[in-house]
Design a protein around this motif. Structure first.
Motif, PDB file in Angstrom:
ATOM      1  N   ALA A 108       0.836  -1.201   0.000  1.00 26.49           N
ATOM      2  CA  ALA A 108       0.000   0.000   0.000  1.00 26.49           C
ATOM      3  C   ALA A 108       0.873   1.254   0.000  1.00 26.49           C
ATOM      4  O   ALA A 108       1.836   1.371   0.761  1.00 26.49           O
ATOM      5  CB  ALA A 108      -0.914  -0.001   1.220  1.00 26.49           C
ATOM      6  N   ARG A 109       0.526   2.186  -0.862  1.00 24.48           N
ATOM      7  CA  ARG A 109       1.299   3.417  -0.970  1.00 24.48           C
ATOM      8  C   ARG A 109       0.462   4.470  -1.685  1.00 24.48           C
ATOM      9  O   ARG A 109      -0.465   4.154  -2.418  1.00 24.48           O
ATOM     10  CB  ARG A 109       2.595   3.185  -1.752  1.00 24.48           C
ATOM     11  N   GLY A 110       0.811   5.718  -1.451  1.00 27.87           N
ATOM     12  CA  GLY A 110       0.147   6.813  -2.142  1.00 27.87           C
ATOM     13  C   GLY A 110       1.102   7.455  -3.129  1.00 27.87           C
ATOM     14  O   GLY A 110       2.055   6.833  -3.600  1.00 27.87           O
ATOM     15  N   ALA A 111       0.869   8.708  -3.428  1.00 31.34           N
ATOM     16  CA  ALA A 111       1.751   9.461  -4.324  1.00 31.34           C
ATOM     17  C   ALA A 111       1.729  10.920  -3.901  1.00 31.34           C
ATOM     18  O   ALA A 111       0.681  11.447  -3.521  1.00 31.34           O
ATOM     19  CB  ALA A 111       1.304   9.327  -5.779  1.00 31.34           C
ATOM     20  N   ALA A 112       2.880  11.553  -3.945  1.00 36.20           N
ATOM     21  CA  ALA A 112       2.943  12.981  -3.646  1.00 36.20           C
ATOM     22  C   ALA A 112       2.477  13.774  -4.868  1.00 36.20           C
ATOM     23  O   ALA A 112       2.637  13.335  -6.002  1.00 36.20           O
ATOM     24  CB  ALA A 112       4.367  13.379  -3.271  1.00 36.20           C
ATOM     25  N   VAL A 113       1.907  14.943  -4.610  1.00 40.47           N
ATOM     26  CA  VAL A 113       1.432  15.801  -5.706  1.00 40.47           C
ATOM     27  C   VAL A 113       1.937  17.225  -5.482  1.00 40.47           C
ATOM     28  O   VAL A 113       2.148  17.658  -4.350  1.00 40.47           O
ATOM     29  CB  VAL A 113      -0.105  15.811  -5.805  1.00 40.47           C
ATOM     30  N   VAL A 114       2.149  17.934  -6.577  1.00 40.11           N
ATOM     31  CA  VAL A 114       2.546  19.342  -6.517  1.00 40.11           C
ATOM     32  C   VAL A 114       1.293  20.207  -6.388  1.00 40.11           C
ATOM     33  O   VAL A 114       0.342  20.034  -7.155  1.00 40.11           O
ATOM     34  CB  VAL A 114       3.337  19.744  -7.771  1.00 40.11           C
ATOM     35  N   GLU A 115       1.292  21.120  -5.433  1.00 40.49           N
ATOM     36  CA  GLU A 115       0.138  21.988  -5.220  1.00 40.49           C
ATOM     37  C   GLU A 115       0.383  23.443  -5.622  1.00 40.49           C
ATOM     38  O   GLU A 115      -0.552  24.150  -5.994  1.00 40.49           O
ATOM     39  CB  GLU A 115      -0.284  21.955  -3.745  1.00 40.49           C
ATOM     40  N   ARG A 116       1.639  23.868  -5.571  1.00 43.23           N
ATOM     41  CA  ARG A 116       1.896  25.291  -5.827  1.00 43.23           C
ATOM     42  C   ARG A 116       3.341  25.472  -6.276  1.00 43.23           C
ATOM     43  O   ARG A 116       4.258  24.902  -5.688  1.00 43.23           O
ATOM     44  CB  ARG A 116       1.618  26.091  -4.554  1.00 43.23           C
ATOM     45  N   LEU A 117       3.527  26.269  -7.327  1.00 46.99           N
ATOM     46  CA  LEU A 117       4.856  26.590  -7.830  1.00 46.99           C
ATOM     47  C   LEU A 117       4.925  28.082  -8.152  1.00 46.99           C
ATOM     48  O   LEU A 117       4.036  28.603  -8.832  1.00 46.99           O
ATOM     49  CB  LEU A 117       5.174  25.783  -9.097  1.00 46.99           C
ATOM     50  N   GLU A 118       5.975  28.737  -7.678  1.00 46.77           N
ATOM     51  CA  GLU A 118       6.179  30.153  -7.994  1.00 46.77           C
ATOM     52  C   GLU A 118       7.664  30.390  -8.236  1.00 46.77           C
ATOM     53  O   GLU A 118       8.518  29.815  -7.553  1.00 46.77           O
ATOM     54  CB  GLU A 118       5.711  31.054  -6.840  1.00 46.77           C
ATOM     55  N   PHE A 119       7.966  31.254  -9.200  1.00 46.49           N
ATOM     56  CA  PHE A 119       9.361  31.564  -9.509  1.00 46.49           C
ATOM     57  C   PHE A 119       9.487  33.015  -9.937  1.00 46.49           C
ATOM     58  O   PHE A 119       8.689  33.521 -10.731  1.00 46.49           O
ATOM     59  CB  PHE A 119       9.869  30.668 -10.642  1.00 46.49           C
ATOM     60  N   ASP A 120      10.480  33.714  -9.386  1.00 42.55           N
ATOM     61  CA  ASP A 120      10.897  35.006  -9.914  1.00 42.55           C
ATOM     62  C   ASP A 120      12.402  35.112  -9.710  1.00 42.55           C
ATOM     63  O   ASP A 120      13.048  34.165  -9.268  1.00 42.55           O
ATOM     64  CB  ASP A 120      10.130  36.174  -9.276  1.00 42.55           C
ATOM     65  N   GLU A 121      12.985  36.247 -10.053  1.00 45.02           N
ATOM     66  CA  GLU A 121      14.453  36.347 -10.045  1.00 45.02           C
ATOM     67  C   GLU A 121      15.049  36.303  -8.645  1.00 45.02           C
ATOM     68  O   GLU A 121      16.258  36.081  -8.493  1.00 45.02           O
ATOM     69  CB  GLU A 121      14.891  37.631 -10.740  1.00 45.02           C
ATOM     70  N   ASP A 122      14.216  36.481  -7.604  1.00 44.33           N
ATOM     71  CA  ASP A 122      14.740  36.524  -6.246  1.00 44.33           C
ATOM     72  C   ASP A 122      14.416  35.301  -5.406  1.00 44.33           C
ATOM     73  O   ASP A 122      15.070  35.054  -4.393  1.00 44.33           O
ATOM     74  CB  ASP A 122      14.199  37.765  -5.514  1.00 44.33           C
ATOM     75  N   ARG A 123      13.386  34.514  -5.801  1.00 42.52           N
ATOM     76  CA  ARG A 123      13.029  33.379  -4.962  1.00 42.52           C
ATOM     77  C   ARG A 123      12.225  32.352  -5.754  1.00 42.52           C
ATOM     78  O   ARG A 123      11.667  32.634  -6.812  1.00 42.52           O
ATOM     79  CB  ARG A 123      12.215  33.817  -3.747  1.00 42.52           C
ATOM     80  N   VAL A 124      12.190  31.136  -5.182  1.00 41.74           N
ATOM     81  CA  VAL A 124      11.390  30.035  -5.708  1.00 41.74           C
ATOM     82  C   VAL A 124      10.537  29.491  -4.572  1.00 41.74           C
ATOM     83  O   VAL A 124      11.010  29.360  -3.438  1.00 41.74           O
ATOM     84  CB  VAL A 124      12.287  28.905  -6.257  1.00 41.74           C
ATOM     85  N   LEU A 125       9.271  29.196  -4.869  1.00 42.13           N
ATOM     86  CA  LEU A 125       8.381  28.552  -3.900  1.00 42.13           C
ATOM     87  C   LEU A 125       7.847  27.262  -4.495  1.00 42.13           C
ATOM     88  O   LEU A 125       7.356  27.244  -5.627  1.00 42.13           O
ATOM     89  CB  LEU A 125       7.218  29.467  -3.525  1.00 42.13           C
ATOM     90  N   ILE A 126       7.965  26.175  -3.721  1.00 41.75           N
ATOM     91  CA  ILE A 126       7.457  24.867  -4.128  1.00 41.75           C
ATOM     92  C   ILE A 126       6.631  24.305  -2.977  1.00 41.75           C
ATOM     93  O   ILE A 126       7.091  24.296  -1.835  1.00 41.75           O
ATOM     94  CB  ILE A 126       8.599  23.885  -4.450  1.00 41.75           C
ATOM     95  N   GLN A 127       5.432  23.853  -3.272  1.00 37.39           N
ATOM     96  CA  GLN A 127       4.602  23.224  -2.241  1.00 37.39           C
ATOM     97  C   GLN A 127       4.027  21.920  -2.773  1.00 37.39           C
ATOM     98  O   GLN A 127       3.501  21.859  -3.885  1.00 37.39           O
ATOM     99  CB  GLN A 127       3.455  24.143  -1.815  1.00 37.39           C
ATOM    100  N   GLY A 128       4.163  20.865  -1.970  1.00 28.53           N
ATOM    101  CA  GLY A 128       3.620  19.571  -2.331  1.00 28.53           C
ATOM    102  C   GLY A 128       2.879  18.946  -1.177  1.00 28.53           C
ATOM    103  O   GLY A 128       2.952  19.422  -0.034  1.00 28.53           O
ATOM    104  N   ALA A 129       2.149  17.876  -1.469  1.00 26.46           N
ATOM    105  CA  ALA A 129       1.369  17.185  -0.446  1.00 26.46           C
ATOM    106  C   ALA A 129       1.460  15.682  -0.650  1.00 26.46           C
ATOM    107  O   ALA A 129       1.556  15.193  -1.782  1.00 26.46           O
ATOM    108  CB  ALA A 129      -0.089  17.633  -0.491  1.00 26.46           C
ATOM    109  N   PHE A 130       1.418  14.957   0.473  1.00 27.04           N
ATOM    110  CA  PHE A 130       1.428  13.501   0.439  1.00 27.04           C
ATOM    111  C   PHE A 130       0.497  12.986   1.525  1.00 27.04           C
ATOM    112  O   PHE A 130       0.598  13.387   2.682  1.00 27.04           O
ATOM    113  CB  PHE A 130       2.840  12.953   0.676  1.00 27.04           C
TER     114      PHE A 130
END
Length: 272
Positions: free
Chosen positions: A214-236
């Protein structure tokens, strides 16, 4: 690959034609459109690329076009996830120095891949990659390997690696054992990876040395990028008995600062 090479060397045209058809089918089945291999192991990805590179050099101008396309996509994928030191991130049965490097294979084929700033979501393979200057962040945000072949799958959902230039800063433990036994189970277990451990539970049901239930899978919920920062959000979402959802937000700034926020919620969305 071996059948195609053997048929060419010994002049067996019928066997060679059959083997090339099988090779084309295997490339379509095993390599995703984003260039990654279905088993999601960076080390095994390079092992397969090494065999395909040998085949491409042998076939020369008679190589099928699908082979060139698969090589270009797969080398680009390998270039995107490798650390600044030129070796692989340690996800899913990966080991440092265990395969020819992507740079060596690219040089043999006369291909070049330059690192650049950006944010990439390899949707089919399940990795998110961010680069800001010398800083390189890789998040495992996909399934636990191939559904029909989880032999190299680890409990690494929402784990990540971070490097700056040639230096690895935050990493997974990597593979320290094959076969069966306590060391192999630890290698594949959640605690050996840069993610949350909920009590004594595992992210997936592990049994024997190369099996997974039994296992699940992680998913990407939010992605943001600009010249000063990167934001990544996922859920499992963990399987039974917890059924809790783990969310992780990573914010990487150009100065090299990394913010990691983790939180849990119940199946009805309440904070855990």
């Amino acid at each position: 690959c071996s059948l195609v090479i053997g048929a060419r060397v010994h002049g067996l045209e019928r066997l060679g034609a059959w083997a090339e058809r099988r090779l084309v089918a295997a490339l379509d089945a095993q390599f995703a459109l984003d260039g990654g291999h279905e088993e999601r192991s960076p080390s095994y990805h390079l092992g397969l690329l090494s065999a395909l590179t040998e085949l491409r050099l042998l076939l020369g101008g008679s190589a099928p076009s699908v082979l060139d396309g698969a090589l270009e996509r797969s080398l680009a994928f390998a270039a995107n996830i490798e650390h600044g030191d030129g070796d692989v991130p340690q996800f899913h049965d990966s080991q440092l120095g265990s395969r020819p490097t992507r740079r060596e294979l690219s040089a043999l084929l006369g291909l070049a891949h330059e690192a650049r700033d950006g944010l990439w979501h390899h949707e089919q393979t399940g990795y998110v990659v961010a680069r800001l200057g010398p800083h390189h962040l890789i998040l495992d945000c996909g399934r636990f390997g191939a559904p029909t072949q989880p032999a190299h799958a680890h409990c690494s959902a929402l784990s990540f690696e971070l490097s700056s230039g040639m230096e690895r800063l935050l990493v997974n433990r990597g593979t320290m054992a094959y076969g069966e036994g306590a060391r192999r189970r630890a290698t594949r277990g959640t605690a050996f990876h840069n993610t949350l451990q909920l009590g004594g539970h595992e992210q997936a049901e592990l049994w024997r040395g190369f099996r997974m239930g039994a296992r699940g899978a992680a998913v990407v919920e939010r992605l943001e990028f600009d010249e000063d920062r990167v934001l990544i959000q996922g859920a499992f979402t963990w399987p039974a008995p917890t059924h809790l959802t783990h969310r992780r937000r990573l914010i990487l700034q150009r100065c090299g600062r990394l913010e990691v926020t983790d939180w849990l919620s119940t199946p009805d969305g309440e904070p855990a």
